[in-house]
Design a protein around this motif. Sequence first.
Motif, PDB file in Angstrom:
ATOM      1  N   MET A   1       0.837  -1.201   0.000  1.00 36.37           N
ATOM      2  CA  MET A   1       0.000   0.000   0.000  1.00 36.37           C
ATOM      3  C   MET A   1       0.876   1.258   0.000  1.00 36.37           C
ATOM      4  N   ARG A   2       0.265   2.360  -0.439  1.00 38.23           N
ATOM      5  CA  ARG A   2       1.041   3.574  -0.616  1.00 38.23           C
ATOM      6  C   ARG A   2       0.564   4.690   0.331  1.00 38.23           C
ATOM      7  N   THR A   3       1.450   5.677   0.515  1.00 41.35           N
ATOM      8  CA  THR A   3       1.122   6.862   1.294  1.00 41.35           C
ATOM      9  C   THR A   3       0.964   8.028   0.338  1.00 41.35           C
ATOM     10  N   LEU A   4      -0.210   8.646   0.334  1.00 36.84           N
ATOM     11  CA  LEU A   4      -0.492   9.745  -0.581  1.00 36.84           C
ATOM     12  C   LEU A   4      -0.077  11.067   0.060  1.00 36.84           C
ATOM     13  N   ILE A   5       0.826  11.779  -0.607  1.00 36.90           N
ATOM     14  CA  ILE A   5       1.373  13.038  -0.099  1.00 36.90           C
ATOM     15  C   ILE A   5       0.724  14.187  -0.871  1.00 36.90           C
ATOM     16  N   CYS A   6      -0.230  14.861  -0.260  1.00 34.89           N
ATOM     17  CA  CYS A   6      -0.896  16.005  -0.878  1.00 34.89           C
ATOM     18  C   CYS A   6      -0.224  17.287  -0.397  1.00 34.89           C
ATOM     19  N   GLY A   7       0.252  18.091  -1.316  1.00 33.89           N
ATOM     20  CA  GLY A   7       0.933  19.326  -0.927  1.00 33.89           C
ATOM     21  C   GLY A   7       1.564  19.972  -2.144  1.00 33.89           C
ATOM     22  N   SER A   8       2.506  20.843  -1.911  1.00 24.65           N
ATOM     23  CA  SER A   8       3.095  21.627  -2.989  1.00 24.65           C
ATOM     24  C   SER A   8       4.392  21.019  -3.516  1.00 24.65           C
ATOM     25  N   GLY A  51       7.032  17.560  -2.169  1.00 28.05           N
ATOM     26  CA  GLY A  51       8.290  17.054  -2.706  1.00 28.05           C
ATOM     27  C   GLY A  51       9.259  16.658  -1.610  1.00 28.05           C
ATOM     28  N   ASN A  52       9.390  17.506  -0.591  1.00 26.57           N
ATOM     29  CA  ASN A  52      10.326  17.223   0.501  1.00 26.57           C
ATOM     30  C   ASN A  52       9.897  15.994   1.317  1.00 26.57           C
ATOM     31  N   ILE A  53       8.613  15.914   1.637  1.00 26.90           N
ATOM     32  CA  ILE A  53       8.133  14.774   2.435  1.00 26.90           C
ATOM     33  C   ILE A  53       8.314  13.474   1.666  1.00 26.90           C
ATOM     34  N   ALA A  54       7.925  13.479   0.390  1.00 25.84           N
ATOM     35  CA  ALA A  54       8.055  12.272  -0.422  1.00 25.84           C
ATOM     36  C   ALA A  54       9.519  11.865  -0.563  1.00 25.84           C
ATOM     37  N   TYR A  55      10.402  12.833  -0.749  1.00 27.94           N
ATOM     38  CA  TYR A  55      11.832  12.547  -0.874  1.00 27.94           C
ATOM     39  C   TYR A  55      12.356  11.818   0.364  1.00 27.94           C
ATOM     40  N   ASN A  56      12.010  12.336   1.539  1.00 27.86           N
ATOM     41  CA  ASN A  56      12.488  11.723   2.781  1.00 27.86           C
ATOM     42  C   ASN A  56      11.846  10.369   3.049  1.00 27.86           C
ATOM     43  N   LEU A  65       3.359   8.521  -2.812  1.00 32.14           N
ATOM     44  CA  LEU A  65       2.718   8.892  -4.068  1.00 32.14           C
ATOM     45  C   LEU A  65       2.380  10.375  -3.953  1.00 32.14           C
ATOM     46  N   ILE A  66       2.894  11.188  -4.859  1.00 31.82           N
ATOM     47  CA  ILE A  66       2.728  12.639  -4.774  1.00 31.82           C
ATOM     48  C   ILE A  66       1.467  13.089  -5.488  1.00 31.82           C
ATOM     49  N   MET A  67       0.697  13.970  -4.836  1.00 33.83           N
ATOM     50  CA  MET A  67      -0.429  14.653  -5.477  1.00 33.83           C
ATOM     51  C   MET A  67      -0.186  16.148  -5.356  1.00 33.83           C
ATOM     52  N   ALA A  68       0.004  16.815  -6.491  1.00 34.12           N
ATOM     53  CA  ALA A  68       0.334  18.240  -6.485  1.00 34.12           C
ATOM     54  C   ALA A  68      -0.043  18.833  -7.831  1.00 34.12           C
ATOM     55  N   ALA A  69       0.072  20.153  -7.937  1.00 40.28           N
ATOM     56  CA  ALA A  69      -0.169  20.860  -9.190  1.00 40.28           C
ATOM     57  C   ALA A  69       1.070  21.667  -9.540  1.00 40.28           C
ATOM     58  N   VAL A  70       1.486  21.607 -10.809  1.00 42.22           N
ATOM     59  CA  VAL A  70       2.679  22.312 -11.271  1.00 42.22           C
ATOM     60  C   VAL A  70       2.350  23.076 -12.548  1.00 42.22           C
ATOM     61  N   LYS A  82      11.297  11.478 -11.655  1.00 41.01           N
ATOM     62  CA  LYS A  82      11.452  10.225 -12.395  1.00 41.01           C
ATOM     63  C   LYS A  82      12.801   9.579 -12.097  1.00 41.01           C
ATOM     64  N   LYS A  83      13.850  10.375 -12.065  1.00 38.44           N
ATOM     65  CA  LYS A  83      15.188   9.858 -11.775  1.00 38.44           C
ATOM     66  C   LYS A  83      15.255   9.257 -10.382  1.00 38.44           C
ATOM     67  N   LEU A  84      14.565   9.879  -9.438  1.00 42.23           N
ATOM     68  CA  LEU A  84      14.563   9.389  -8.058  1.00 42.23           C
ATOM     69  C   LEU A  84      13.669   8.171  -7.863  1.00 42.23           C
ATOM     70  N   GLY A  85      12.812   7.905  -8.833  1.00 37.01           N
ATOM     71  CA  GLY A  85      11.886   6.780  -8.698  1.00 37.01           C
ATOM     72  C   GLY A  85      10.655   7.125  -7.896  1.00 37.01           C
ATOM     73  N   LEU A  86      10.305   8.417  -7.836  1.00 35.88           N
ATOM     74  CA  LEU A  86       9.125   8.853  -7.108  1.00 35.88           C
ATOM     75  C   LEU A  86       7.924   8.910  -8.048  1.00 35.88           C
ATOM     76  N   ASP A  87       6.808   8.375  -7.597  1.00 31.32           N
ATOM     77  CA  ASP A  87       5.603   8.278  -8.411  1.00 31.32           C
ATOM     78  C   ASP A  87       4.926   9.646  -8.516  1.00 31.32           C
ATOM     79  N   ALA A  88       4.876  10.184  -9.731  1.00 30.43           N
ATOM     80  CA  ALA A  88       4.254  11.489  -9.975  1.00 30.43           C
ATOM     81  C   ALA A  88       3.013  11.358 -10.841  1.00 30.43           C
TER      82      ALA A  88
END
Length: 311
Positions: A1-8, A51-56, A65-70, A82-88
Amino acid sequence: MRTLICGSLAYDTIMVFKDRFKHHILPEQIHILNVAFLVPDMRREYGGCAGNIAYNLHLLDGNPLIMAAVGDDCEPYMLRLKKLGLDATHVRRVPDTYTAQAFITTDLDDNQITAFHPGAMNYSHENRIGEVRDVSLGIVAPDGREGMLQHAREFHERGIPFVFDPGQGLPMFDGAELREFLRLADYCTVNDYEAKLMTERTGRPLEELAREVRALVVTLGGNGSRIYADGSVIDIPAVTPEALLDPTGCGDAYRAGLLYGIEKGWSWEKTGRLASLMGAIKIAHRGGQNHKPTRAEIAARYRAAWGEDLD
């Protein structure tokens, strides 16, 4: 299961003025302020709370799993994820906007002048929790105002436990809205200043607010942190860092440790100790995402700090 990170997700442009603002900003001339600072040193960092929370959390071998708007300028950040292997998968690109960004000028006394442009962050409400599958835990971190309210309600409606992390977004909400966040959330984390502001806006003491959630976590900088849970108060000492270089992103690193411990079902003592360690590791590096310890190195640091195994 995944942790959804909602933020900037955000870019941080940091400039160093090799003098003191007080030498150039004259109090008697503040009504016609017109100053320019030569900043020979400048760097651009990847940041934003999500980004910071997901990175750590990724450093801990978590599954964020990151949820954000760019905005239209997001390509460097997307390539990095993508290079870090983080799901965007759930990072939404909003046309004709910029990715959120902060422009920070620091002087020799560590005073800061900051301009923040929210950009695409204002469209975070276009992201929907219902579009995500296989999520067992979430966090609502600083983001667009409407997005934070909506995501908290959607987590609650779907029965997904989540952490309310208002951060620098807390002043956007009045007392009634903050009480709603606490009613919907399972956990809440704030720093000591935000805790005081929350009590003022809600008109309720911290101990009473803590009863609204499973745990209320208050970080205290160099004095560690305090966890209100199960009718008791747990004091977590700070971990001595290797260096005191840059506090940017330390709170996000701490929150990654919290999420990891919650997901693992650890005691609050152990969860808080890991969170404290993650903040200490981060503060010894500039920027929010430039520390690169391996999972094994984090485990070794944990054992050295607390005299017990991480796993």
